[in-house]
Write a protein that holds these residues in place. Structure first.
Motif, PDB file in Angstrom:
ATOM      1  N   MET A  30       0.841  -1.174   0.000  1.00 46.81           N
ATOM      2  CA  MET A  30       0.000   0.000   0.000  1.00 46.81           C
ATOM      3  C   MET A  30       0.892   1.245   0.000  1.00 46.81           C
ATOM      4  N   THR A  31       0.598   2.184  -0.883  1.00 45.46           N
ATOM      5  CA  THR A  31       1.369   3.406  -0.993  1.00 45.46           C
ATOM      6  C   THR A  31       0.705   4.498  -0.177  1.00 45.46           C
ATOM      7  N   MET A  32       1.512   5.204   0.609  1.00 48.64           N
ATOM      8  CA  MET A  32       0.981   6.338   1.381  1.00 48.64           C
ATOM      9  C   MET A  32       1.382   7.628   0.708  1.00 48.64           C
ATOM     10  N   THR A  33       0.401   8.447   0.368  1.00 44.80           N
ATOM     11  CA  THR A  33       0.737   9.755  -0.169  1.00 44.80           C
ATOM     12  C   THR A  33       0.666  10.764   0.962  1.00 44.80           C
ATOM     13  N   ASN A  34       1.373  11.864   0.774  1.00 42.81           N
ATOM     14  CA  ASN A  34       1.431  12.934   1.768  1.00 42.81           C
ATOM     15  C   ASN A  34       1.939  12.458   3.132  1.00 42.81           C
ATOM     16  N   ALA A  35       2.721  11.393   3.139  1.00 44.82           N
ATOM     17  CA  ALA A  35       3.308  10.915   4.389  1.00 44.82           C
ATOM     18  C   ALA A  35       4.417  11.871   4.809  1.00 44.82           C
ATOM     19  N   ILE A  36       4.656  11.984   6.103  1.00 42.98           N
ATOM     20  CA  ILE A  36       5.735  12.837   6.577  1.00 42.98           C
ATOM     21  C   ILE A  36       7.057  12.212   6.149  1.00 42.98           C
ATOM     22  N   HIS A  37       7.846  13.015   5.494  1.00 40.32           N
ATOM     23  CA  HIS A  37       9.135  12.567   4.982  1.00 40.32           C
ATOM     24  C   HIS A  37      10.092  13.733   5.172  1.00 40.32           C
ATOM     25  N   ARG A  38      11.078  13.569   6.029  1.00 40.25           N
ATOM     26  CA  ARG A  38      12.013  14.655   6.292  1.00 40.25           C
ATOM     27  C   ARG A  38      13.430  14.201   6.004  1.00 40.25           C
ATOM     28  N   PRO A  39      13.883  14.437   4.755  1.00 42.18           N
ATOM     29  CA  PRO A  39      15.279  14.128   4.440  1.00 42.18           C
ATOM     30  C   PRO A  39      16.216  14.925   5.351  1.00 42.18           C
ATOM     31  N   ASP A  40      17.452  14.480   5.484  1.00 39.66           N
ATOM     32  CA  ASP A  40      18.385  15.122   6.416  1.00 39.66           C
ATOM     33  C   ASP A  40      18.743  16.558   6.034  1.00 39.66           C
ATOM     34  N   TRP A  41      18.449  16.985   4.823  1.00 36.81           N
ATOM     35  CA  TRP A  41      18.749  18.363   4.406  1.00 36.81           C
ATOM     36  C   TRP A  41      17.637  19.352   4.788  1.00 36.81           C
ATOM     37  N   ALA A  91       0.420  15.211 -10.834  1.00 38.37           N
ATOM     38  CA  ALA A  91       1.163  14.219 -10.044  1.00 38.37           C
ATOM     39  C   ALA A  91       0.237  13.164  -9.465  1.00 38.37           C
ATOM     40  N   ASP A  92       0.754  11.966  -9.379  1.00 40.57           N
ATOM     41  CA  ASP A  92       0.010  10.852  -8.778  1.00 40.57           C
ATOM     42  C   ASP A  92      -0.265  11.155  -7.314  1.00 40.57           C
ATOM     43  N   GLY A  93      -1.529  11.283  -6.953  1.00 42.62           N
ATOM     44  CA  GLY A  93      -1.893  11.574  -5.569  1.00 42.62           C
ATOM     45  C   GLY A  93      -1.548  12.990  -5.138  1.00 42.62           C
ATOM     46  N   GLY A  94      -1.210  13.873  -6.084  1.00 39.81           N
ATOM     47  CA  GLY A  94      -0.856  15.251  -5.732  1.00 39.81           C
ATOM     48  C   GLY A  94       0.557  15.413  -5.203  1.00 39.81           C
ATOM     49  N   ASP A  95       1.345  14.325  -5.201  1.00 38.86           N
ATOM     50  CA  ASP A  95       2.723  14.369  -4.705  1.00 38.86           C
ATOM     51  C   ASP A  95       3.659  14.830  -5.818  1.00 38.86           C
ATOM     52  N   ALA A  96       3.896  16.141  -5.885  1.00 38.01           N
ATOM     53  CA  ALA A  96       4.736  16.701  -6.949  1.00 38.01           C
ATOM     54  C   ALA A  96       6.203  16.741  -6.564  1.00 38.01           C
ATOM     55  N   VAL A 115       9.587  24.886  -2.866  1.00 35.41           N
ATOM     56  CA  VAL A 115       9.672  25.919  -1.836  1.00 35.41           C
ATOM     57  C   VAL A 115       9.303  27.259  -2.471  1.00 35.41           C
ATOM     58  N   CYS A 116       8.517  28.071  -1.746  1.00 36.37           N
ATOM     59  CA  CYS A 116       8.203  29.398  -2.275  1.00 36.37           C
ATOM     60  C   CYS A 116       8.552  30.478  -1.262  1.00 36.37           C
ATOM     61  N   GLU A 117       8.883  31.649  -1.806  1.00 38.12           N
ATOM     62  CA  GLU A 117       9.188  32.822  -0.995  1.00 38.12           C
ATOM     63  C   GLU A 117       7.927  33.667  -0.860  1.00 38.12           C
ATOM     64  N   LEU A 163       9.871  31.782   4.002  1.00 31.05           N
ATOM     65  CA  LEU A 163       9.812  30.605   3.135  1.00 31.05           C
ATOM     66  C   LEU A 163       8.713  29.669   3.596  1.00 31.05           C
ATOM     67  N   ARG A 164       8.151  28.920   2.657  1.00 32.04           N
ATOM     68  CA  ARG A 164       7.179  27.881   3.012  1.00 32.04           C
ATOM     69  C   ARG A 164       7.175  26.810   1.926  1.00 32.04           C
ATOM     70  N   TRP A 165       6.662  25.658   2.303  1.00 30.55           N
ATOM     71  CA  TRP A 165       6.538  24.564   1.348  1.00 30.55           C
ATOM     72  C   TRP A 165       5.260  24.752   0.538  1.00 30.55           C
ATOM     73  N   PHE A 166       5.384  24.756  -0.777  1.00 31.84           N
ATOM     74  CA  PHE A 166       4.230  24.730  -1.671  1.00 31.84           C
ATOM     75  C   PHE A 166       3.839  23.280  -1.877  1.00 31.84           C
ATOM     76  N   SER A 167       4.833  22.408  -1.901  1.00 35.94           N
ATOM     77  CA  SER A 167       4.660  20.960  -2.002  1.00 35.94           C
ATOM     78  C   SER A 167       5.834  20.331  -1.255  1.00 35.94           C
ATOM     79  N   GLU A 168       5.538  19.442  -0.331  1.00 32.01           N
ATOM     80  CA  GLU A 168       6.591  18.816   0.480  1.00 32.01           C
ATOM     81  C   GLU A 168       7.122  17.548  -0.184  1.00 32.01           C
ATOM     82  N   PRO A 169       8.349  17.175   0.148  1.00 30.79           N
ATOM     83  CA  PRO A 169       8.846  15.890  -0.339  1.00 30.79           C
ATOM     84  C   PRO A 169       8.089  14.763   0.357  1.00 30.79           C
ATOM     85  N   THR A 170       7.866  13.683  -0.353  1.00 29.10           N
ATOM     86  CA  THR A 170       7.218  12.507   0.223  1.00 29.10           C
ATOM     87  C   THR A 170       8.063  11.283  -0.122  1.00 29.10           C
TER      88      THR A 170
END
Length: 136
Positions: free
Chosen positions: A1-12, A48-53, A57-59, A110-117
């Motif tokens: 099962m694929t989870m979209t919009n899951a919290i994903h925080r790369p080390d950067w 994007a599949d499930g809205g996961d683009a 980042v936007c200013e 700054l804010r996320w327009f679309s977060e990494p998943t």
């Protein structure tokens, strides 16, 4: 099962606030100004599949730049249209820093327009190119 919009925080991605990161190491970046950048981002999210683009980042101030974060090395593989600025790649002679916000809390301007998943850790370069060309 694929989870979209899951919290994903790369080390950067910082734990709080925002921090500058060098392009070409953790990601490459494409920058598009204001309303055009928002249109491109909107098209990416719609298609994007499930809205996961992937990470965008936007200013909130000034030119309201939109930063589309691509996999390292990806930016130089494509011919980007006029008005699309590229950052990253091994052939770059100077370092470029991009502001990266935390996933929550006060990150202004700054804010996320679309977060990494997990399914979209980066923006797909081919999709971004198509969206950028179509909004020309």
């Amino acid at each position: 099962m694929t989870m979209t919009n899951a919290i994903h925080r790369p080390d950067w991605i910082p734990a709080s606030g925002h921090q500058l990161r060098v392009t070409g190491i953790h990601f490459d970046a494409v920058r598009i100004e204001g309303a055009r950048g928002e249109r491109v981002a909107g098209r990416l999210i719609e298609s994007a599949d499930g809205g996961d683009a992937g990470p965008i980042v936007c200013e909130a101030t000034g030119y309201r730049w939109m930063y589309f974060l691509l996999a390292p090395g990806e930016v130089r593989r494509h011919d980007w249209p006029l008005g699309v600025q590229q950052f990253g790649g091994r052939s770059t002679l100077s370092l470029t820093y991009i502001g990266i916000p935390a996933l929550d809390g006060n990150t202004w301007p700054l804010r996320w327009f679309s977060e990494p998943t997990p399914d979209a850790p980066y923006v797909d370069a081919e999709s971004l190119l198509a969206a950028a060309v179509s909004t020309g």
